[in-house]
Motif scaffolding. Structure first.
Motif, PDB file in Angstrom:
ATOM      1  N   LEU A   1     -22.221 -47.115 -26.443  1.00 16.97           N
ATOM      2  CA  LEU A   1     -22.006 -48.145 -27.461  1.00 16.97           C
ATOM      3  C   LEU A   1     -20.985 -49.169 -26.989  1.00 16.97           C
ATOM      4  O   LEU A   1     -21.214 -50.375 -27.087  1.00 16.97           O
ATOM      5  N   PHE A   2     -19.876 -48.684 -26.450  1.00 18.83           N
ATOM      6  CA  PHE A   2     -18.817 -49.604 -26.020  1.00 18.83           C
ATOM      7  C   PHE A   2     -18.724 -49.615 -24.496  1.00 18.83           C
ATOM      8  O   PHE A   2     -18.467 -48.578 -23.871  1.00 18.83           O
ATOM      9  N   LEU A   3     -18.945 -50.798 -23.935  1.00 16.62           N
ATOM     10  CA  LEU A   3     -19.005 -50.967 -22.485  1.00 16.62           C
ATOM     11  C   LEU A   3     -17.859 -51.833 -21.982  1.00 16.62           C
ATOM     12  O   LEU A   3     -17.407 -52.754 -22.665  1.00 16.62           O
ATOM     13  N   SER A   4     -17.424 -51.539 -20.761  1.00 17.96           N
ATOM     14  CA  SER A   4     -16.440 -52.386 -20.106  1.00 17.96           C
ATOM     15  C   SER A   4     -17.154 -53.603 -19.522  1.00 17.96           C
ATOM     16  O   SER A   4     -18.390 -53.661 -19.465  1.00 17.96           O
ATOM     17  N   VAL A   5     -16.370 -54.567 -19.042  1.00 18.15           N
ATOM     18  CA  VAL A   5     -16.969 -55.769 -18.453  1.00 18.15           C
ATOM     19  C   VAL A   5     -17.757 -55.417 -17.194  1.00 18.15           C
ATOM     20  O   VAL A   5     -18.646 -56.180 -16.778  1.00 18.15           O
TER      21      VAL A   5
END
Length: 307
Positions: free
Chosen positions: A215-219
């Motif tokens: 769901l939450f990704l880094s750049v």
């Protein structure tokens, strides 16, 4: 069982049968390494309660907090319960050993005003800012642990390559998480958090590279690590002008405190937080009493201090 190394067999059981998180496993590994140091080559089943009390005394004298010692003894106690079912032992050497009493500290929680200031703080319309705002809203809306939030997938996925541990269920406005102690629970997600998550999902594709499910990704396209999320939360709080040290657990505490203040339903808060025991949740009643005491002091004519 691996007779040569019962600790390795126990840790393998925790990982594959109880499916504990990597973070929890690291904690058990560290504490059981300390037990092996204490044994100093002796068979673990030959250790006695006197060995354990000596270890507690040395750890306390060395500056280890009462809470850390209690955590260590809990890990050792659980290990010996498991070991007693597999080898002959006179008794669990940790059963009667207790940690020293420590000062009781209450969890830190934001005031409702500070929580609203943080959530409503203006932010850029960049992909990274939309992601960070969604993280903040979800922490405060649902009271998730940091490990639970970073484990979330975009929805439930079951393929030969990947099976979701925890996931977002947008249609039902909830998250399904696999929490501490292998306990699964569903937690509702509020409207503000849903709006923030939808805004993030609209642009999330810009970060999809290595992990298509997180769901939450880094750049860089990886699932965000706990340390990165912790740093982003702290940074956003500073930018919003919140003076206290804000980290994910502060938002979890704030969620629990504010729900309890509004509802008075301790059992519901226990379920939402995923606490196995009501005892762990009861600490929030102390926070709630502090809030009521402040209201009393400021509102009751007989309580007001004279100038």
């Amino acid at each position: 069982m691996n007779a040569a190394d019962p600790v390795a067999a126990y840790l393998s059981m925790l990982e594959h049968e109880r499916r504990l998180s990597a973070h929890t496993l690291r904690g058990y590994t560290h504490e059981l390494d300390e037990l092996k140091k204490l044994a100093n080559g002796r068979a673990l089943e030959t250790l006695a309660a006197s060995d354990m009390r000596g270890a507690v005394s040395r750890a306390h004298a060395g500056g280890l907090t009462a809470r850390s010692i209690a955590h260590r003894l809990s890990a050792w106690r659980a290990f010996y319960r498991w070991l007693a079912e597999r080898v002959e032992m006179a008794a669990n050497p940790v059963a009667t050993v207790r940690a020293p009493k420590g000062a009781k500290t209450l969890p830190k929680a934001l005031s409702v005003d500070d929580a609203n200031t943080l959530m409503e703080a203006p932010h850029a319309n960049t992909t990274e800012a939309l992601r960070d705002h969604a993280i903040l809203e979800l922490f405060y809306s649902s009271g998730l642990r940091l490990s639970e939030l970073v484990s979330l997938d975009i929805f439930e996925i079951k393929t030969k390559d990947h099976e979701s541990v925890s996931w977002l269920d947008l249609p039902n406005t909830e998250v399904n998480v696999f929490g501490k102690g292998g306990k699964r629970r569903k937690v509702p997600v509020g409207r503000k958090a849903i709006d923030a998550l939808r805004a993030w999902m609209d642009v999330r594709g810009e970060f999809v590279k290595l992990d298509p499910y997180a769901l939450f990704l880094s750049v860089r396209g990886n699932r965000m690590s706990p340390n990165v999320v912790r740093d982003r939360v702290k940074r956003m709080a500073l930018l919003a002008g919140i003076p206290s040290n804000v980290h994910p657990h502060v938002l979890r505490h704030s969620f629990a405190t504010h729900v309890l203040q509004s509802s008075g339903d301790l059992r519901a808060v226990q379920e939402l937080l995923g606490h196995a025991s009501i005892t762990a949740t009861q600490v929030y009643t102390s926070l709630d009493f502090q809030h009521l005491a402040r209201v009393y002091d400021s509102a009751h004519p007989r309580a007001k201090k004279r100038d």
